[in-house]
Design an enzyme around this catalytic site. Structure first.
Site, short mmCIF file in Angstrom:
data_model
loop_
_atom_site.label_atom_id
_atom_site.label_comp_id
_atom_site.label_asym_id
_atom_site.label_seq_id
_atom_site.Cartn_x
_atom_site.Cartn_y
_atom_site.Cartn_z
N SER A 44 0.83 -1.22 0.00
CA SER A 44 0.00 0.00 0.00
C SER A 44 0.86 1.26 0.00
O SER A 44 1.52 1.51 -0.98
CB SER A 44 -1.09 0.01 1.06
OG SER A 44 -2.01 -1.05 0.79
N CYS A 54 -1.92 -3.36 3.41
CA CYS A 54 -3.10 -4.14 3.04
C CYS A 54 -3.09 -5.55 3.65
O CYS A 54 -4.04 -6.31 3.46
CB CYS A 54 -3.27 -4.21 1.53
SG CYS A 54 -1.98 -5.17 0.72
N HIS A 62 3.79 14.24 6.45
CA HIS A 62 3.78 15.69 6.30
C HIS A 62 4.37 16.27 7.57
O HIS A 62 3.99 15.84 8.67
CB HIS A 62 2.35 16.22 6.15
CG HIS A 62 1.62 15.59 5.01
ND1 HIS A 62 1.84 15.96 3.71
CD2 HIS A 62 0.72 14.59 4.97
CE1 HIS A 62 1.08 15.22 2.91
NE2 HIS A 62 0.39 14.37 3.66
#
Lengths: 141, 141
Positions: free
Chosen positions: B65, B85, B70
């Site tokens: 995945s 996943c 950030h």
């Protein structure tokens, strides 16, 4: 900035398998999210198509954070994240996913992302682990 | 695959501003997550450094995945997503974020991502919107 962003965690089920393998259609989903939420893409999105019956992963960097999607044609499903570091009104993910991917059911969870540590808010402890399960009784907005 | 994946939604506060602007250090965070959770990067990660006092965004596509981060040097904070996943045991995000970024507080939320629509589970309605707030009483794992 307010010190809080929002992330939508979206699952779509019952989708058409061929639509889930179609990068152009997934790019239209990104374009719709970006255009209708007034976001700004930074650079080009990153697409990867997994071999054989595998799905597609897409990542797009935004001035306001990012979008990510993963598709699972073998399950008829799509998982989408839209993280926006500025609060935004709700968008009708379900309508778009029904129209573009023939989704029969769409789950949308909205997660607040606090990047300013607000000491007046309720705090989780250092490293505390919380779990969100489908079906847990969250307040509906 | 089991039909369910897991996503960790992590916030770190009180971090050193210079560390949050340091792409090499953020790459080490990605490497640690990938290495210690036994994940596999697909291609190169995408890094973007925002101008002036702005932070850094990083996205990395995985066979399992994706990872996204950030940073907000102006708030001393970092927001991280790790979507896998396949189910994985817990990893000590807090220890890594304290060591590498001098975080004073780390919040870890664990979100189940169901890509198989399990009709025996509790369902949210079509397009239903749920909200997860910091401080809501989630079961601690």
């Amino acid at each position: 900035m307010s010190g809080s962003g929002v992330e939508w965690i979206v699952e779509a089920y019952g989708c058409a398998a061929d639509a889930l393998a179609d990068v152009a259609r997934l790019q239209r989903l990104f374009d719709a999210v970006i255009g209708e939420l007034g976001l700004q893409a930074v650079g080009q999105p990153l697409w990867h198509k997994f071999p054989g019956p595998g799905g597609v992963t897409g990542l797009c960097l935004l001035a306001e954070s990012h979008i990510a999607c993963h598709t699972f044609p073998e399950y008829g499903s799509l998982c989408l994240n839209v993280f926006c570091c500025r609060l935004r009104p709700e968008w009708d993910f379900a309508a778009c996913l029904r129209r573009e991917f023939a989704a029969s059911r769409v789950s949308v969870r909205r997660v607040m992302r606090h990047y300013r540590d607000d000491s007046t808010a309720h705090h989780t402890a250092n490293g505390e682990l919380s779990e969100l399960r489908r079906g847990d009784p969250f307040p509906v907005v």
